[in-house]
Design an enzyme around this catalytic site. Structure first.
Site, PDB file in Angstrom:
ATOM      1  N   LYS A   1      -6.210  -1.983  -0.588  1.00 50.82           N
ATOM      2  CA  LYS A   1      -6.960  -2.074   0.549  1.00 50.82           C
ATOM      3  C   LYS A   1      -7.556  -3.321   0.890  1.00 50.82           C
ATOM      4  CE  LYS A   1      -7.349   2.334   1.570  1.00 50.82           C
ATOM      5  NZ  LYS A   1      -7.450   2.944   2.609  1.00 50.82           N
TER       6      LYS A   1
ATOM      7  N   ASN B  92      -0.137  11.864   0.319  1.00 50.03           N
ATOM      8  CA  ASN B  92       0.473  10.486   0.169  1.00 50.03           C
ATOM      9  C   ASN B  92       0.777  10.651  -1.613  1.00 50.03           C
ATOM     10  OD1 ASN B  92       0.968   8.899   2.052  1.00 50.03           O
ATOM     11  ND2 ASN B  92      -1.258   8.663   2.166  1.00 50.03           N
TER      12      ASN B  92
ATOM     13  N   GLU C 126     -13.406   4.256  -2.380  1.00 49.42           N
ATOM     14  CA  GLU C 126     -11.988   4.821  -2.283  1.00 49.42           C
ATOM     15  C   GLU C 126     -11.583   5.560  -3.354  1.00 49.42           C
ATOM     16  OE1 GLU C 126      -8.965   4.653   0.058  1.00 49.42           O
ATOM     17  OE2 GLU C 126     -10.689   3.506   0.569  1.00 49.42           O
ATOM     18  N   ASP C 127     -10.883   6.559  -3.244  1.00 46.98           N
ATOM     19  CA  ASP C 127     -10.109   7.445  -4.096  1.00 46.98           C
ATOM     20  C   ASP C 127     -10.989   8.185  -5.360  1.00 46.98           C
ATOM     21  OD1 ASP C 127      -8.026   7.075  -2.454  1.00 46.98           O
ATOM     22  OD2 ASP C 127      -6.726   6.190  -4.025  1.00 46.98           O
TER      23      ASP C 127
ATOM     24  N   ARG D 270      -8.896   9.985  -8.519  1.00 44.91           N
ATOM     25  CA  ARG D 270      -7.918  10.718  -7.542  1.00 44.91           C
ATOM     26  C   ARG D 270      -7.553   9.691  -6.861  1.00 44.91           C
ATOM     27  NH1 ARG D 270      -7.881  12.279  -2.623  1.00 44.91           N
ATOM     28  NH2 ARG D 270      -9.609  11.185  -1.807  1.00 44.91           N
TER      29      ARG D 270
ATOM     30  N   TYR E 222       0.881  -1.252  -0.058  1.00 47.49           N
ATOM     31  CA  TYR E 222       0.085  -0.276  -0.070  1.00 47.49           C
ATOM     32  C   TYR E 222       1.009   1.234  -0.007  1.00 47.49           C
ATOM     33  CZ  TYR E 222      -4.478   2.324   0.061  1.00 47.49           C
ATOM     34  OH  TYR E 222      -5.523   2.821  -0.751  1.00 47.49           O
TER      35      TYR E 222
ATOM     36  N   ASP F 120     -13.634   6.024   2.930  1.00 42.79           N
ATOM     37  CA  ASP F 120     -12.817   5.836   3.712  1.00 42.79           C
ATOM     38  C   ASP F 120     -11.867   7.052   3.651  1.00 42.79           C
ATOM     39  OD1 ASP F 120     -10.897   4.350   5.413  1.00 42.79           O
ATOM     40  OD2 ASP F 120      -9.643   4.410   3.879  1.00 42.79           O
ATOM     41  N   ASP F 121     -11.802   7.899   2.516  1.00 40.17           N
ATOM     42  CA  ASP F 121     -11.028   9.007   2.383  1.00 40.17           C
ATOM     43  C   ASP F 121     -11.655  10.132   3.107  1.00 40.17           C
ATOM     44  OD1 ASP F 121      -9.247   8.180   0.091  1.00 40.17           O
ATOM     45  OD2 ASP F 121     -10.938   8.097  -0.924  1.00 40.17           O
TER      46      ASP F 121
END
Length: 559
Positions: free
Chosen positions: A178, A414, A249-250, A160, A107, A272-273
């Site tokens: 993940k 990140n 996610e993202d 993203r 990750y 989660d973001d």
């Protein structure tokens, strides 16, 4: 793998329906050289694997030797994914035994590099791709997945990816990574997890021009066309797996909030973001405040960046202030200042602000940059979610320290190349006074003979335990309160010895114990609020532990 409620979970022989090469080629069942003499005889395996029976400990040693021979991090990532595709039990055994070494590879930060090169290093299909071109077939496509008992789906549209932007179908590396963390961190059964990539196209021209790119070579869908594809996807997977938890996610900021608000009351889901990042950041802040002996409601908090992560963290801080001191919603929000590319987010910009920025617009004169905000606000906490490497400059950090004895610095962007500052810089510019955690890991720093250990504000501390808790009690929905109790639980697990060296999070090698405690706290809340779909077990912690996948070989019996 087994049903965790059956006797097989305790190590009884597992009936298998495959034989020969079909068994060897199934990563969920393959043991490679670990098949016993009896299994080789009864399952048609003689001659298909080398004759020596090798226990899993020696297999692990062989994997580590080869892992260490790889030339760079991308090679190491590819090597581990090859193992993942070949033998999942051994893969998770290696990861669990070497968390600190392996987690940054599978990750953050290496997954960012892997995603940028995903189409070039692609070897074998893992998970599912729902392309906008196939929207009329989504329902039948969901039937193509062979597992009926999927508990957790992680889905991204690749818009993203970390701090790297639009990577289109290459973003599949994120759901895969993940879900590996779900298995390692909280013991989800591998076969009950499903990574999915929604391919909406990409606005990354370099990818569309790349002859090896594996996604749609069209501009990214927007507006009603995009919403139609998402709706068809949600309907298809919810019909196929009505009790599965969907983790967004993202997704880009323009979609992340809308999707969460649209679907959180329709299906079991979270982002989660937004929520996971908020919870893990709050946990680190609560640990830092144990050192400064202050309360959350006393803090002045500045965010550099005003996207999904910033809003999620800010909302969690607000909930924490209100729960801690009884502050009103408006008063808590006034403790938080956010900066976007135009400077401080203020009320005089309200008409041009995105919806998710408006609640934190300050009644203030315009301030053009971070340094000006530092001097005006005199913050105690500085959060970086900007993706702008080096934006916590020496001038910024020293200015903050001049107003605050123990500045709390969280450069969370990140991968590592995007971090707003390094741990060494934060400690250098504050004479070791900073309380520091980052999105990607940094090594310990020694100053004047005193060891300083930077924390990693890693969502892995939160989402596996929350997910395990939600699916274990069959919760009807995921609430913000679940993330708040997860944050408080995590902060409570940081020992005084860790705080003494500035470490704001527990040792990651304890992740399974951390996840158990978070899962129990989430379940307790679900039972208390009438959200659980099962009767409360007499021993909730034992119930959670019994569900957890242990990466060991089970004996097989031919059927």
């Amino acid at each position: 793998m087994t049903d965790s409620t059956s006797p097989l979970a305790a190590g009884a022989p597992l009936p298998v329906y495959k034989r020969g090469l079909d068994l060897v080629r199934d990563p969920l069942l393959n043991k490679g050289t670990g098949f016993t003499v009896n299994e080789r005889a009864t399952l048609g395996l003689r001659g298909l694997v080398p004759p020596q029976v090798v226990d899993i400990e020696d297999q692990e040693r062989r994997i580590l030797q080869n892992f260490q021979r790889q030339h760079d991090d991308l090679d190491r990532y590819t090597y581990l994914e090859t193992l993942h595709d070949r033998n999942e039990t051994l893969y998770y055994r290696v990861l669990l035994s070497h968390l600190n070494e392996m987690t940054p590879i599978i990750y953050t930060p290496v997954v960012g590099l892997a995603c940028s090169q995903f189409s070039h290093i692609y070897q074998r299909s893992r998970g599912m791709y729902f392309s906008a071109d196939d929207v009329a077939h989504f329902a039948e496509m969901a039937q193509n997945w062979p597992e009926d008992e999927v508990e957790i789906i992680v889905v991204s549209d690749g818009s993203r990816i970390l701090g790297l932007g639009d990577l289109g179908a290459n973003g599949m590396g994120i759901p895969i990574g993940k879900l590996s963390l779900y298995v390692v961190g909280a013991g989800l059964e591998p076969r009950r997890t499903l990574p999915i990539l929604l391919d909406m196209g990409t606005n990354n021209q370099a990818l569309r021009d790349d002859p090896l790119y594996l996604g749609r070579r069209l501009p990214r869908l927007t507006g009603p066309a995009y919403e139609t594809v998402v709706e068809a996807f949600i309907r298809a997977v919810h019909a196929r797996w009505p009790h599965a938890l969907i983790q967004f996610e993202d997704f880009s900021n323009d979609q992340a909030f809308q999707l969460l608000e649209r679907y959180r009351r329709q299906v079991l889901c979270f982002n989660d973001d937004i929520q996971g990042t908020g919870a893990v950041t709050l946990a680190g802040i609560l640990s830092a405040l144990r050192i400064t002996k202050q309360t959350l409601s006393e803090q002045r908090i500045v965010f550099l960046g005003a996207g999904a992560a910033a809003r999620g963290i800010a909302d969690t801080f607000v909930a924490g202030m209100m729960a801690e001191s009884g502050m009103t919603l408006d008063a808590a929000r006034r403790q938080i200042w956010t900066l976007d590319s135009q400077g401080l987010v203020t009320l005089d910009r309200l008409d041009s602000l995105s919806e998710h920025k408006r609640p934190f617009a300050q009644d203030s004169a315009p301030l053009p940059d971070l340094l000006a905000v530092i001097h005006a606000v005199r913050p105690t906490i500085l959060i970086g979610v900007s993706g702008q490497a080096g934006s916590f400059s020496e001038a910024v950090v020293r200015a903050m320290h001049s107003y605050c004895e123990r500045p709390i610095l969280f450069p969370l962007s990140n991968p590592t190349s995007k971090a707003e500052c390094t741990a060494e810089q934060a400690y250098e510019w504050t004479n070791g006074a900073a309380l520091f955690a980052s999105g990607s890991p940094f090594p310990p720093v020694t100053r004047g003979g005193h060891l300083l250990v930077p924390g990693q504000c890693n969502n892995m501390y939160i989402f596996p335990g929350v997910g395990q808790g939600v699916v274990s009690c069959q919760a009807s929905k995921v609430t913000d309160a679940m993330f708040y109790v997860a944050a408080r639980t995590l902060a409570g697990l940081v020992g005084e010895d860790s705080l003494a060296v500035g470490r704001l999070y527990p040792d990651l090698t304890l992740i399974r114990e951390i996840s158990v405690q978070i899962a129990v706290a989430v379940c307790e809340l679900a039972f208390a609020e009438g959200l659980a779909g099962i009767e409360r077990p007499a021993d909730l912690e034992a119930f959670i532990r019994a569900r957890m996948f242990i990466p060991e070989y089970l004996p097989y019996v031919a059927v």
